[in-house]
Design a protein around this motif. Structure first.
Motif, PDB file in Angstrom:
ATOM      1  N   ARG A 331       0.801  -1.221   0.000  1.00 40.94           N
ATOM      2  CA  ARG A 331       0.000   0.000   0.000  1.00 40.94           C
ATOM      3  C   ARG A 331       0.837   1.277   0.000  1.00 40.94           C
ATOM      4  O   ARG A 331       0.292   2.373  -0.147  1.00 40.94           O
ATOM      5  N   TRP A 332       2.152   1.156   0.114  1.00 45.63           N
ATOM      6  CA  TRP A 332       2.984   2.360   0.176  1.00 45.63           C
ATOM      7  C   TRP A 332       3.144   3.036  -1.182  1.00 45.63           C
ATOM      8  O   TRP A 332       3.409   4.227  -1.257  1.00 45.63           O
ATOM      9  N   THR A 333       3.070   2.278  -2.278  1.00 44.29           N
ATOM     10  CA  THR A 333       3.223   2.845  -3.615  1.00 44.29           C
ATOM     11  C   THR A 333       1.985   2.556  -4.449  1.00 44.29           C
ATOM     12  O   THR A 333       1.302   1.549  -4.240  1.00 44.29           O
ATOM     13  N   LEU A 334       1.734   3.433  -5.396  1.00 48.16           N
ATOM     14  CA  LEU A 334       0.563   3.291  -6.270  1.00 48.16           C
ATOM     15  C   LEU A 334       1.034   3.265  -7.722  1.00 48.16           C
ATOM     16  O   LEU A 334       1.357   4.313  -8.296  1.00 48.16           O
ATOM     17  N   PRO A 335       1.117   2.076  -8.348  1.00 48.75           N
ATOM     18  CA  PRO A 335       1.509   1.996  -9.761  1.00 48.75           C
ATOM     19  C   PRO A 335       0.510   2.734 -10.645  1.00 48.75           C
ATOM     20  O   PRO A 335      -0.681   2.841 -10.333  1.00 48.75           O
ATOM     21  N   HIS A 336       1.016   3.221 -11.777  1.00 49.12           N
ATOM     22  CA  HIS A 336       0.147   3.924 -12.733  1.00 49.12           C
ATOM     23  C   HIS A 336       0.801   3.868 -14.099  1.00 49.12           C
ATOM     24  O   HIS A 336       1.850   3.236 -14.271  1.00 49.12           O
ATOM     25  N   GLY A 337       0.223   4.520 -15.084  1.00 54.06           N
ATOM     26  CA  GLY A 337       0.685   4.357 -16.458  1.00 54.06           C
ATOM     27  C   GLY A 337       1.677   5.377 -16.946  1.00 54.06           C
ATOM     28  O   GLY A 337       2.089   5.316 -18.109  1.00 54.06           O
ATOM     29  N   ALA A 338       2.109   6.299 -16.117  1.00 57.26           N
ATOM     30  CA  ALA A 338       3.023   7.342 -16.563  1.00 57.26           C
ATOM     31  C   ALA A 338       4.272   7.355 -15.685  1.00 57.26           C
ATOM     32  O   ALA A 338       4.459   6.495 -14.821  1.00 57.26           O
ATOM     33  N   ASP A 339       5.132   8.340 -15.910  1.00 55.75           N
ATOM     34  CA  ASP A 339       6.303   8.488 -15.063  1.00 55.75           C
ATOM     35  C   ASP A 339       5.912   9.143 -13.744  1.00 55.75           C
ATOM     36  O   ASP A 339       4.935   9.887 -13.668  1.00 55.75           O
ATOM     37  N   GLY A 340       6.688   8.867 -12.714  1.00 58.67           N
ATOM     38  CA  GLY A 340       6.453   9.487 -11.419  1.00 58.67           C
ATOM     39  C   GLY A 340       6.158   8.467 -10.340  1.00 58.67           C
ATOM     40  O   GLY A 340       5.410   7.504 -10.546  1.00 58.67           O
ATOM     41  N   LEU A 341       6.765   8.668  -9.178  1.00 58.32           N
ATOM     42  CA  LEU A 341       6.576   7.779  -8.038  1.00 58.32           C
ATOM     43  C   LEU A 341       5.460   8.326  -7.156  1.00 58.32           C
ATOM     44  O   LEU A 341       5.573   9.427  -6.614  1.00 58.32           O
ATOM     45  N   ARG A 342       4.384   7.574  -7.013  1.00 59.42           N
ATOM     46  CA  ARG A 342       3.272   7.974  -6.164  1.00 59.42           C
ATOM     47  C   ARG A 342       3.346   7.210  -4.851  1.00 59.42           C
ATOM     48  O   ARG A 342       3.154   5.991  -4.817  1.00 59.42           O
ATOM     49  N   LEU A 343       3.640   7.950  -3.805  1.00 65.21           N
ATOM     50  CA  LEU A 343       3.702   7.377  -2.467  1.00 65.21           C
ATOM     51  C   LEU A 343       2.445   7.743  -1.694  1.00 65.21           C
ATOM     52  O   LEU A 343       2.010   8.898  -1.720  1.00 65.21           O
ATOM     53  N   ALA A 344       1.879   6.753  -1.002  1.00 60.86           N
ATOM     54  CA  ALA A 344       0.748   7.026  -0.118  1.00 60.86           C
ATOM     55  C   ALA A 344       1.245   7.800   1.101  1.00 60.86           C
ATOM     56  O   ALA A 344       2.322   7.522   1.639  1.00 60.86           O
ATOM     57  N   CYS A 345       0.453   8.783   1.532  1.00 58.70           N
ATOM     58  CA  CYS A 345       0.746   9.496   2.784  1.00 58.70           C
ATOM     59  C   CYS A 345       0.295   8.593   3.932  1.00 58.70           C
ATOM     60  O   CYS A 345      -0.839   8.679   4.403  1.00 58.70           O
ATOM     61  N   VAL A 346       1.179   7.703   4.344  1.00 58.48           N
ATOM     62  CA  VAL A 346       0.835   6.669   5.313  1.00 58.48           C
ATOM     63  C   VAL A 346       0.664   7.287   6.698  1.00 58.48           C
ATOM     64  O   VAL A 346       1.582   7.938   7.205  1.00 58.48           O
ATOM     65  N   PRO A 347      -0.483   7.114   7.344  1.00 56.63           N
ATOM     66  CA  PRO A 347      -0.648   7.640   8.701  1.00 56.63           C
ATOM     67  C   PRO A 347       0.324   6.971   9.666  1.00 56.63           C
ATOM     68  O   PRO A 347       0.506   5.751   9.640  1.00 56.63           O
ATOM     69  N   SER A 348       0.956   7.772  10.522  1.00 57.72           N
ATOM     70  CA  SER A 348       1.958   7.222  11.435  1.00 57.72           C
ATOM     71  C   SER A 348       2.091   8.096  12.671  1.00 57.72           C
ATOM     72  O   SER A 348       2.050   9.326  12.584  1.00 57.72           O
ATOM     73  N   ALA A 349       2.271   7.453  13.826  1.00 54.50           N
ATOM     74  CA  ALA A 349       2.569   8.183  15.051  1.00 54.50           C
ATOM     75  C   ALA A 349       3.973   8.753  15.036  1.00 54.50           C
ATOM     76  O   ALA A 349       4.316   9.583  15.882  1.00 54.50           O
ATOM     77  N   ASP A 350       4.803   8.326  14.058  1.00 56.66           N
ATOM     78  CA  ASP A 350       6.180   8.816  13.947  1.00 56.66           C
ATOM     79  C   ASP A 350       6.331   9.826  12.816  1.00 56.66           C
ATOM     80  O   ASP A 350       7.440  10.016  12.304  1.00 56.66           O
ATOM     81  N   ALA A 351       5.247  10.491  12.445  1.00 56.41           N
ATOM     82  CA  ALA A 351       5.311  11.438  11.336  1.00 56.41           C
ATOM     83  C   ALA A 351       6.318  12.547  11.579  1.00 56.41           C
ATOM     84  O   ALA A 351       6.837  13.148  10.630  1.00 56.41           O
ATOM     85  N   HIS A 352       6.624  12.834  12.835  1.00 55.70           N
ATOM     86  CA  HIS A 352       7.532  13.918  13.187  1.00 55.70           C
ATOM     87  C   HIS A 352       8.999  13.513  13.120  1.00 55.70           C
ATOM     88  O   HIS A 352       9.877  14.346  13.354  1.00 55.70           O
ATOM     89  N   ASP A 353       9.304  12.235  12.805  1.00 58.63           N
ATOM     90  CA  ASP A 353      10.682  11.766  12.839  1.00 58.63           C
ATOM     91  C   ASP A 353      10.921  10.748  11.732  1.00 58.63           C
ATOM     92  O   ASP A 353      10.629   9.554  11.903  1.00 58.63           O
ATOM     93  N   PRO A 354      11.449  11.171  10.581  1.00 54.08           N
ATOM     94  CA  PRO A 354      11.623  10.219   9.466  1.00 54.08           C
ATOM     95  C   PRO A 354      12.594   9.089   9.779  1.00 54.08           C
ATOM     96  O   PRO A 354      12.576   8.063   9.100  1.00 54.08           O
ATOM     97  N   ARG A 355      13.435   9.221  10.812  1.00 55.81           N
ATOM     98  CA  ARG A 355      14.319   8.114  11.189  1.00 55.81           C
ATOM     99  C   ARG A 355      13.538   6.892  11.650  1.00 55.81           C
ATOM    100  O   ARG A 355      14.029   5.761  11.567  1.00 55.81           O
ATOM    101  N   ALA A 356      12.328   7.113  12.150  1.00 53.22           N
ATOM    102  CA  ALA A 356      11.526   6.030  12.704  1.00 53.22           C
ATOM    103  C   ALA A 356      10.503   5.491  11.710  1.00 53.22           C
ATOM    104  O   ALA A 356       9.771   4.554  12.040  1.00 53.22           O
ATOM    105  N   LEU A 357      10.435   6.068  10.507  1.00 56.20           N
ATOM    106  CA  LEU A 357       9.433   5.649   9.533  1.00 56.20           C
ATOM    107  C   LEU A 357       9.934   4.456   8.719  1.00 56.20           C
ATOM    108  O   LEU A 357      11.052   4.482   8.195  1.00 56.20           O
TER     109      LEU A 357
END
Length: 513
Positions: A331-357
């Motif tokens: 669920r973290w990525t969403l494939p599609h037919g064009a260029d570009g990486l689509r990342l889901a904005c995953v809900p997380s209690a660690d949103a304030h610290d990317p080291r913990a994601l």
């Protein structure tokens, strides 16, 4: 610049930690530590030992899956050994918390088997197998992590089942470096058979200050005699450390090893090697000192090559240069037919610290000054949803977009110190009316990073210079991420396009704008 017919070290100028190498026919293959990232066990290919490309990975996910569902930056895959035996490729590695694993495959491209636990135990690291053609026996040697076992500075040898599935004895200490004056932290053994001897090439003295040793014995279980075969001497290559020996089809010998370079991680050097001494001991580098520039191997030069960094993300897929900071979820990525990486904005209690994601997509920090750019669009209406470009280590800094409580989109720039549990503003937030931004990090000498942004009026600098830091055993990472506050439903996506790593801009003279 290199002279004609020469190469210049490092040949892999990024964090390809603990390299090991093997030749099969006219092809050379290399693997390296990947610690807690997935996919792991990178596989590199070369025809000339100087120019390398990334072919893929041997390990899709780390096991047990639940242990690596969250970041374990300094755990997981430590110091693998790569071998070719019985028409198969084999990789053995130590997980310091679980034991010794192996995977194998008929081709370097796979399919690779699932990880098999060869020996369970704490602190078992740096394993290397040997199938001895002279006796028909199989052996394995490994080192110890004191943090898990209370033991270090020794090498333990085992007889191994020929199919590599298990060990046939409890193990014998074959080298105890506590008994060798001046030797400490002996680790990273690579096991070979040559000229009637069992050889172990293993470093000691610590990754930043140590040396490369060689041990030999007529019998696998010893006794072994030792010699220092590569050390810094009066060069700039601190602690030349842990690597592998390879012989070309024409009979030339070469040694690939790493150098610890702080935030850049463990970069890989290529050293000439010879065995033509009267006493039969190998000589590595320039009479035991690392070379900076040297004659290229007598192999087809080919066009210059290096592991890929740039990515257009065709069809929403990312290239093999990227790894997640934990086992990925679909669920973290969403494939599609064009260029570009689509990342889901995953809900997380660690949103304030990317080291913990766990959902940060990373690649290695370039080992030379460089400019990193990516384009970002935030497609989320959830207040607090954010996405960005990060430089990650024990400390971190990122720049990107965030949805505000007022419904607007803002350019934000934040950082976290090594001892800080959460981020702080590195610059004031600025409106990004179109919900888009171009992001840039200029990485200068000593991994000093200057962040820039463009929300429609050209690039502008943001905040103070950030000095990238490594993790405990891992160099700093470049990362792309998208996240939302915990509990946010249907949090939307972020799209990254045109990721580029280029040359650093010219250094500005003092007094110029």
């Amino acid at each position: 610049m290199n002279g004609p017919g020469t190469y210049r070290n490092p040949v892999l100028n990024a964090d390809w930690s603990d390299p090991d190498v093997v030749r099969v026919g006219d092809d050379f293959y290399l693997t390296a530590s990947s610690f807690g990232r997935a996919p792991g066990l990178p596989l590199l290919h070369s025809r000339n030992l100087v120019d390398w490309t990334l072919a893929g990975h041997a390990l899709d996910r780390l096991e047990p899956a639940e242990t690596f569902a969250r970041p374990r930056h300094d755990r997981g895959v430590w110091a693998p050994s790569l071998r070719h035996h019985a028409d198969r490729f084999w990789i053995f590695w130590g997980d310091p918390d679980q034991g010794i694993f192996q995977v194998n495959a008929p081709q370097i491209t796979g399919p690779w088997t699932r990880p098999h636990l060869v020996k369970e135990g704490k602190g078992l690291i740096d394993p290397c197998p040997l199938w001895d053609a002279e006796s028909g026996e199989a052996y394995l040697v490994h080192a110890w992590a004191k943090s898990r076992s209370g033991v270090k500075n020794r090498l333990t040898g085992h007889r191994m089942r020929p199919d590599g599935t298990g060990l046939l004895d409890e193990g014998t200490v074959i080298v105890d470096a506590d008994r060798i004056p001046g030797w400490f932290t002996l680790e990273g053994p690579k096991l070979y058979r040559h000229d009637g001897w069992f050889w172990i090439l293993a470093p000691a003295g610590g990754v930043e200050t140590g040396w490369q040793g060689a041990f030999r014995s007529r019998g696998f279980f010893g006794p072994y005699e030792e010699r220092v075969v590569l050390e810094q001497k009066d060069t700039d290559v601190n602690g030349p450390h842990q690597g592998g020996w390879v012989r070309t089809a024409a009979g030339e010998d070469w040694f690939l090893h790493f150098q610890q370079r702080g935030a850049y991680g463990r970069v890989v050097h290529l050293q000439p090697m010879r065995w033509d001494t009267p006493d039969g001991w190998p000589v590595i580098g320039d009479e035991g000192a690392p070379v900076t520039e040297h004659r290229r191997p007598a192999l087809p030069p080919g066009p210059p090559a290096a592991p890929a960094t740039d990515d257009d993300f065709p069809g929403g897929r990312f290239g093999p240069q990227w790894s997640w900071t934990a086992n990925p979820q679909d669920r973290w990525t969403l494939p599609h037919g064009a260029d570009g990486l689509r990342l889901a904005c995953v809900p997380s209690a660690d949103a304030h610290d990317p080291r913990a994601l766990p959902n940060v997509l990373t690649q290695r920090l370039p080992g030379a000054p460089a400019t990193v750019e990516v384009e970002l669009r935030l497609d989320s209406g959830v207040p607090g949803a954010r996405a960005g470009l990060a430089v990650l280590g024990d400390a971190f800094c990122w720049i990107g977009l965030q949805r505000g409580a007022d419904g607007g989109t803002y350019l934000v720039h934040r950082f976290g110190e090594a001892v800080a549990p959460a981020e702080r503003d590195a610059a004031h937030a600025r409106p990004a009316p179109a919900g888009r931004a171009r992001l840039r990090v200029e990485i200068g000498p000593h991994a000093r990073c200057r962040f820039h942004y463009d929300t429609g009026n050209g690039f502008r600098p943001s905040g103070q210079v950030f000095a990238a830091t490594p993790w405990r055993w891992v160099g700093a990472l470049l990362g792309l991420f998208a996240v939302a506050p915990a509990g946010a439903p249907a949090a939307g996506t972020a799209e990254f396009t045109r990721f580029r790593v280029g040359a650093a801009p010219p250094r500005r003279q003092r007094g110029t704008p």
